[in-house]
Motif scaffolding. Structure first.
Motif: not given
Length: 360
Positions: A334-360
């Motif tokens: 959690y950290r403060g948002a620029p406008g004074g609100g709340a910012m919740f961030e989910m932080i993940f490691a970058k994927a290792k195999r980009h070509p395997a991703a498919q469009d939704a």
């Protein structure tokens, strides 16, 4: 109980054996060295052989050193046994259910023994904390279940007694209570499975932007009805993740913002930086107080709704989000948002195999 006499006796026998053996080795070793010297520098026969006096001297020395060895062994046994006896006694108290029991360290000069006692006390403290948390958890769950069940029972009993008409509005209200119970049960299940390491994840490389856009489109109508609008700031990145669980976590964050922030814009952002993927939800205020920010991810912790008519939820939303993110090997912050609100961030490691991703 650790047998004091048994260990003391073993230490005494060992020390005595060491004393006698050392005395004999020194005596005969000296004699052999003396014999080797005599071979090079001959002496009279009477001076180069052992006699009764020599054996008497050895006997006297051993008789003097044995009590000293016994005293040292008893003192050493007492120093070793006192903390071990305390450990054994308090282990029995914990087995009997007294989680407040703690062993006495005693002499810290015995490093390994002191470390063993410290580890035991740390384990006992953790057991006590876990028992207290479990008791609080059970009491809180019982409290959370009691309110909707009481409402359901009262409404149904009123319909049976003819106090309430079983019309569409009353039945819809009952359905809402059942939905609340279902959400509570599912949230509890998710948090419990994640804590035990058994949360089922179907991880594969996923392009999150299309997933988020589709989800935002589905949420837009309800958000507009509540006085909110949703904005997207999405980079085209790939994450090794369970798309269904990520949608569940994102929905919980948006619902949390809808419930606890003032009407305005809810921004969903997706960015990449320093080998990490950041998926955030920000609102326009009022944000969290410093005290609330430190415990907002704990189960059953609620903030004050921005509008008095809003439902306050069950206090598990952010706990569910944290459980899902940590099950992916990420972290939630959690950290403060620029406008004074709340910012919740989910932080993940970058994927290792980009070509395997498919469009939704």
């Amino acid at each position: 109980m650790i047998p004091r006499a048994g260990l003391s006796r073993q230490i005494l026998i060992a020390m005595s054996a060491i004393t006698v053996t050392a005395g004999l080795l020194v005596f005969f070793g000296t004699y052999l060295a003396y014999t080797a010297i005599v071979a090079f520098y001959p002496m009279p026969e009477s001076e180069s052989s052992l006699n009764i006096g020599d054996f008497l001297i050895v006997g006297v020395l051993i008789a003097v050193t044995l009590p000293i060895a016994a005293l040292i062994s008893f003192r050493l046994a007492r120093r070793i046994l006192e903390p071990l006896e305390s450990l054994a006694a308090n282990a029995r108290r914990i087995t009997a259910g007294d989680l407040t029991a703690r062993a006495r360290v005693g002499d810290r000069a015995l490093g390994e023994t002191a470390a063993l006692i410290d580890d035991f006390n740390t384990m006992a403290q953790r057991l006590q904390d876990m028992a207290a948390d479990m008791a609080l958890w059970n009491a809180t769950i019982a409290h959370e279940l009691r309110t909707p069940l009481t409402i359901l029972k009262g409404r149904l009993q009123g319909m049976i007694d003819g106090v309430f008409e079983p019309d569409e509005g009353s039945l819809h209200a009952l359905i809402l209570q059942v939905d609340g119970l279902a959400r509570l049960v599912e949230d509890l299940r998710t948090v419990t499975l994640a804590d035990s390491g058994h949360l089922d994840l179907r991880v594969k490389p996923v392009r999150l932007a299309p997933e988020i856009e589709q989800m935002a489109e589905l949420m837009a109508h309800d958000l507009r009805a509540s006085g909110f609008r949703i904005e997207l700031d999405l980079a085209d990145v790939v994450v090794d993740a369970d798309a269904t669980r990520i949608r569940q976590a994102l929905l919980a964050l948006v619902t949390n913002a809808q419930r606890y922030s003032v009407r305005g814009t809810i921004t969903i952002s997706l960015a990449e930086g320093d080998g990490e993927i950041l998926l955030g939800v920000a609102d326009e205020g009022p944000g969290l107080s410093p005290g609330m920010a430190t415990r907002v991810f704990d189960p059953f912790v609620r903030g004050e709704p921005a509008r008095s008519s809003d439902m306050s939820g069950n206090g598990l939303g952010l706990s569910v989000v944290r459980a899902i993110v940590e099950a992916h090997g990420g972290r939630l912050r959690y950290r403060g948002a620029p406008g004074g609100g709340a910012m919740f961030e989910m932080i993940f490691a970058k994927a290792k195999r980009h070509p395997a991703a498919q469009d939704a």
